[in-house]
Design a protein around this motif. Sequence first.
Motif, PDB file in Angstrom:
ATOM      1  N   PRO A 163       0.761  -1.350  -0.045  1.00  0.00           N
ATOM      2  CA  PRO A 163       0.055  -0.037   0.057  1.00  0.00           C
ATOM      3  C   PRO A 163       0.949   1.228  -0.072  1.00  0.00           C
ATOM      4  CG  PRO A 163      -0.716  -1.677   1.659  1.00  0.00           C
ATOM      5  CD  PRO A 163       0.467  -2.138   1.113  1.00  0.00           C
ATOM      6  N   ASN A 164       0.439   2.025  -0.875  1.00  0.00           N
ATOM      7  CA  ASN A 164       1.322   3.424  -0.829  1.00  0.00           C
ATOM      8  C   ASN A 164       0.851   4.182   0.113  1.00  0.00           C
ATOM      9  OD1 ASN A 164       2.681   2.449  -3.095  1.00  0.00           O
ATOM     10  ND2 ASN A 164       1.156   3.159  -4.749  1.00  0.00           N
ATOM     11  N   ILE A 165       1.289   4.070   1.243  1.00  0.00           N
ATOM     12  CA  ILE A 165       0.568   4.853   2.406  1.00  0.00           C
ATOM     13  C   ILE A 165       1.633   6.055   2.750  1.00  0.00           C
ATOM     14  CG2 ILE A 165       0.172   4.611   5.105  1.00  0.00           C
ATOM     15  CD1 ILE A 165      -0.466   1.596   4.495  1.00  0.00           C
ATOM     16  N   LYS A 166       0.913   7.286   2.770  1.00  0.00           N
ATOM     17  CA  LYS A 166       1.581   8.430   3.314  1.00  0.00           C
ATOM     18  C   LYS A 166       0.907   9.251   4.173  1.00  0.00           C
ATOM     19  CE  LYS A 166       4.824  11.547   1.254  1.00  0.00           C
ATOM     20  NZ  LYS A 166       5.810  12.052   0.025  1.00  0.00           N
ATOM     21  N   GLY A 167       1.239   9.645   5.202  1.00  0.00           N
ATOM     22  CA  GLY A 167       0.547  10.417   6.369  1.00  0.00           C
ATOM     23  C   GLY A 167       0.944  11.889   5.735  1.00  0.00           C
ATOM     24  N   ILE A 168      -0.172  12.846   6.199  1.00  0.00           N
ATOM     25  CA  ILE A 168      -0.009  14.224   5.609  1.00  0.00           C
ATOM     26  C   ILE A 168       1.187  14.771   5.995  1.00  0.00           C
ATOM     27  CG2 ILE A 168      -1.041  16.469   5.856  1.00  0.00           C
ATOM     28  CD1 ILE A 168      -3.768  14.918   5.899  1.00  0.00           C
ATOM     29  N   SER A 169       1.890  14.360   7.278  1.00  0.00           N
ATOM     30  CA  SER A 169       2.937  14.873   7.666  1.00  0.00           C
ATOM     31  C   SER A 169       4.376  14.152   7.614  1.00  0.00           C
ATOM     32  CB  SER A 169       2.801  15.277   9.284  1.00  0.00           C
ATOM     33  OG  SER A 169       2.659  14.068   9.831  1.00  0.00           O
ATOM     34  N   SER A 170       4.279  13.159   7.028  1.00  0.00           N
ATOM     35  CA  SER A 170       5.288  12.237   6.724  1.00  0.00           C
ATOM     36  C   SER A 170       6.357  12.684   5.570  1.00  0.00           C
ATOM     37  CB  SER A 170       4.971  10.766   6.397  1.00  0.00           C
ATOM     38  OG  SER A 170       6.067  10.016   6.103  1.00  0.00           O
ATOM     39  N   PRO A 171       7.534  13.041   6.241  1.00  0.00           N
ATOM     40  CA  PRO A 171       8.637  13.204   4.835  1.00  0.00           C
ATOM     41  C   PRO A 171       9.425  12.073   4.285  1.00  0.00           C
ATOM     42  CG  PRO A 171       9.593  13.709   7.052  1.00  0.00           C
ATOM     43  CD  PRO A 171       8.270  12.885   7.450  1.00  0.00           C
ATOM     44  N   ILE A 172       8.987  10.953   4.812  1.00  0.00           N
ATOM     45  CA  ILE A 172       9.778   9.812   4.341  1.00  0.00           C
ATOM     46  C   ILE A 172       9.097   9.033   3.117  1.00  0.00           C
ATOM     47  CG2 ILE A 172      10.780   7.500   5.085  1.00  0.00           C
ATOM     48  CD1 ILE A 172      10.630   8.522   7.696  1.00  0.00           C
ATOM     49  N   THR A 173       9.987   8.636   2.100  1.00  0.00           N
ATOM     50  CA  THR A 173       9.499   7.745   0.994  1.00  0.00           C
ATOM     51  C   THR A 173      10.447   6.494   1.017  1.00  0.00           C
ATOM     52  OG1 THR A 173       8.599   9.580  -0.144  1.00  0.00           O
ATOM     53  CG2 THR A 173       9.247   7.588  -1.607  1.00  0.00           C
ATOM     54  N   ILE A 174      10.005   5.356   0.829  1.00  0.00           N
ATOM     55  CA  ILE A 174      10.729   4.234   0.673  1.00  0.00           C
ATOM     56  C   ILE A 174      10.567   3.487  -0.603  1.00  0.00           C
ATOM     57  CG2 ILE A 174      11.129   1.935   1.552  1.00  0.00           C
ATOM     58  CD1 ILE A 174      10.187   2.562   4.389  1.00  0.00           C
ATOM     59  N   TYR A 192       6.320   2.948  15.334  1.00  0.00           N
ATOM     60  CA  TYR A 192       6.592   4.243  16.149  1.00  0.00           C
ATOM     61  C   TYR A 192       6.172   5.424  15.480  1.00  0.00           C
ATOM     62  CZ  TYR A 192       9.387   0.443  18.072  1.00  0.00           C
ATOM     63  OH  TYR A 192       9.841  -0.564  18.738  1.00  0.00           O
ATOM     64  N   GLU A 193       4.861   5.574  15.019  1.00  0.00           N
ATOM     65  CA  GLU A 193       4.248   6.670  14.536  1.00  0.00           C
ATOM     66  C   GLU A 193       4.626   7.394  13.458  1.00  0.00           C
ATOM     67  OE1 GLU A 193       4.125   8.969  18.242  1.00  0.00           O
ATOM     68  OE2 GLU A 193       2.385   7.585  19.208  1.00  0.00           O
ATOM     69  N   LEU A 194       5.646   6.565  12.426  1.00  0.00           N
ATOM     70  CA  LEU A 194       5.900   7.353  11.324  1.00  0.00           C
ATOM     71  C   LEU A 194       5.052   6.545  10.149  1.00  0.00           C
ATOM     72  CD1 LEU A 194       9.832   7.102  11.785  1.00  0.00           C
ATOM     73  CD2 LEU A 194       8.219   9.298  11.868  1.00  0.00           C
ATOM     74  N   GLU A 195       4.871   7.292   9.206  1.00  0.00           N
ATOM     75  CA  GLU A 195       3.915   6.920   7.964  1.00  0.00           C
ATOM     76  C   GLU A 195       4.785   7.006   6.561  1.00  0.00           C
ATOM     77  OE1 GLU A 195       1.188   5.271   7.889  1.00  0.00           O
ATOM     78  OE2 GLU A 195       0.310   5.269   9.816  1.00  0.00           O
ATOM     79  N   PRO A 196       5.515   6.110   6.606  1.00  0.00           N
ATOM     80  CA  PRO A 196       6.157   6.400   5.218  1.00  0.00           C
ATOM     81  C   PRO A 196       5.314   5.916   3.900  1.00  0.00           C
ATOM     82  CG  PRO A 196       6.836   4.466   5.987  1.00  0.00           C
ATOM     83  CD  PRO A 196       6.097   5.154   6.985  1.00  0.00           C
ATOM     84  N   ALA A 197       5.629   6.516   2.728  1.00  0.00           N
ATOM     85  CA  ALA A 197       5.060   6.307   1.639  1.00  0.00           C
ATOM     86  C   ALA A 197       6.214   5.279   0.867  1.00  0.00           C
ATOM     87  CB  ALA A 197       5.117   7.447   0.541  1.00  0.00           C
ATOM     88  N   VAL A 198       5.329   4.038   0.520  1.00  0.00           N
ATOM     89  CA  VAL A 198       6.347   2.804  -0.127  1.00  0.00           C
ATOM     90  C   VAL A 198       5.726   2.716  -1.489  1.00  0.00           C
ATOM     91  CG1 VAL A 198       6.858   0.643   0.348  1.00  0.00           C
ATOM     92  CG2 VAL A 198       6.356   1.966   2.173  1.00  0.00           C
ATOM     93  N   TYR A 199       6.701   2.742  -2.467  1.00  0.00           N
ATOM     94  CA  TYR A 199       6.406   2.351  -3.799  1.00  0.00           C
ATOM     95  C   TYR A 199       7.572   1.672  -4.355  1.00  0.00           C
ATOM     96  CZ  TYR A 199       4.162   7.190  -3.522  1.00  0.00           C
ATOM     97  OH  TYR A 199       3.318   8.274  -3.183  1.00  0.00           O
ATOM     98  N   ASN A 200       6.906   0.834  -5.215  1.00  0.00           N
ATOM     99  CA  ASN A 200       7.751  -0.080  -6.418  1.00  0.00           C
ATOM    100  C   ASN A 200       8.312   1.070  -7.086  1.00  0.00           C
ATOM    101  OD1 ASN A 200       8.568  -1.524  -8.864  1.00  0.00           O
ATOM    102  ND2 ASN A 200       7.151  -3.163  -8.221  1.00  0.00           N
TER     103      ASN A 200
END
Length: 548
Positions: A16-27, A50-58
């Motif tokens: 899932p391409n999960i990205k929280g509004i305030s998350s600056p992390i992309t994997i 640990y309350e981080l919401e990274p965006a994860v992409y192929n």
Amino acid sequence: MTSYILKTKPKAFSIPNIKGISSPITILYGGKSGNSAFIAEQMRCQFQTYELEPAVYNMAEYDVNNLVNEKFIFIVVSTRGEGDPPAQAQQFYKYLFGSKAPKLPNLTFSVCALGDSSYQYFCQAGKDIDMKLKALGANRYSGLVTCDLAFNSKAEEWASNLINKFQNRCNGDSLALKFGPNSIGPTFTLRVKDKYRITGEQSASEIHHLILQTDHPDFTYQPGDSISIKPKNPYSLVVRIMIKQDYTPDLIVKYKEKNKSIEELLAVKLELTKLGEDVLRAYQIYTGDENLKELLEHKEDLFDYLKQADVYDMLCDFPSQIEASKLSQILTKIQLREYSISSSLSETPNEVHLTVKQYNYSAFERERTGACSSYINKGLQIDSSLKIQVIPNEEFRLPDDELPIIMIGSGTGIAPYMSFLKERRARVASGDNWLIFGEKQEEYDFLYQNEIESLKAEGILTRLDLAFSRDQAEKIYVQDRLKEKGREIFDWLEKGAHLFICGSIAMGKDVKRNLIELIQKDGIMDEVQALAYFEHLENDSRYHEDVY
């Protein structure tokens, strides 16, 4: 990727391409086997804890134009062939190394590279990406991590360092992340229905056809997929090691919190036929062997050694009285082996067929056999059971039924093409099919000759060109057939043909080079235009490569 495809809609390693509004992390992740996706998914789960919401992409689905806007980007990528990026990472890789790549002074990054240290270009794609991002002005958050086949501990340490640094954790507050089990999908137990040799007795190659059968309702695959099998080590090698180290078969050691006999560990749990740099380094640290230390300091010599050596060689060349329990900790777990599927469920429901070459070779004045090929060809009997997983290969898929395909392969590289042709026959596909196949001698090595000739007679196989290298004084290979048929191949490409290559890395490299040359010659282009034409084939997903 999952290892099987549901009959509804597949969910092949779709993280899932999960990205929280305030998350600056992309994997980002890219790789064929599913290991990079596994690490990315584990990082997402751990970071969320640990309350981080990274965006994860192929990487294949990531919009490279967003790179300039990223704050933190963590990349997990494997390497294929001679240091090339995997298919999923090619677009990202080309963008980074292209003339339009922007400066990235506001980006902070870290790279985890996956590879196999017995290959010369170990983790090269990850190394390239790491260096290029730095050259573009991006800032390293942590240094490049290179992982061998047993990647878990290094990848866990990399992920732990990232989250600890991101959340300013230190000392007693630091986290030591542990990934869950790396299962790429369900394991199925299949029955050996039949197996037989498909090369002549006088052939230098011993290749077998294996038919596996199952009645499991969820078992399915697509043409182009592979099967992974957990091998058993050659028992002669197990015995050699136990005699050399004076281990008795009933010697019990603790392995992953369980008591196991050293014989069982060496036979089915630990990798013996292949060595990695990490194993040699761990062994050197334990033994303090100065000769091994010197070898580890000379990369070319080390690579030459890793190409041929196994665990018994290590114990003979750098002898020690290492305890069985310590050796079991140093060695990596036995690696799964992959084989391309050569059947179609549309023609043979509830079956999967494999093409397995017996791997025999000589090194350091000792004859050796492959772990998995010996297990399949010598160990398995009719009605034996075999546990397998399906490995999807989304980059090696048949196009729409009306489109033509050109299939180029040598040796066991014929396997996926048999799957393609059977599938197209079952679907009554209208697209033309051209096979260019090579082996050593027609009399002994024409794999699936009767089936191929039947497919040709039925009109399923539109064109067939063969290259048997040792049937004449001057050796002829499939790449030579490309030169001879350049005009026709270019015409097929102009009609929208998809081109597939399957076989050895060396063969794939030569075919690619000759393909670009024929595009230039028969397309009447200069070198720049020919390269652009080839790149267009790649970008349109009309050039497919599965080399090993």
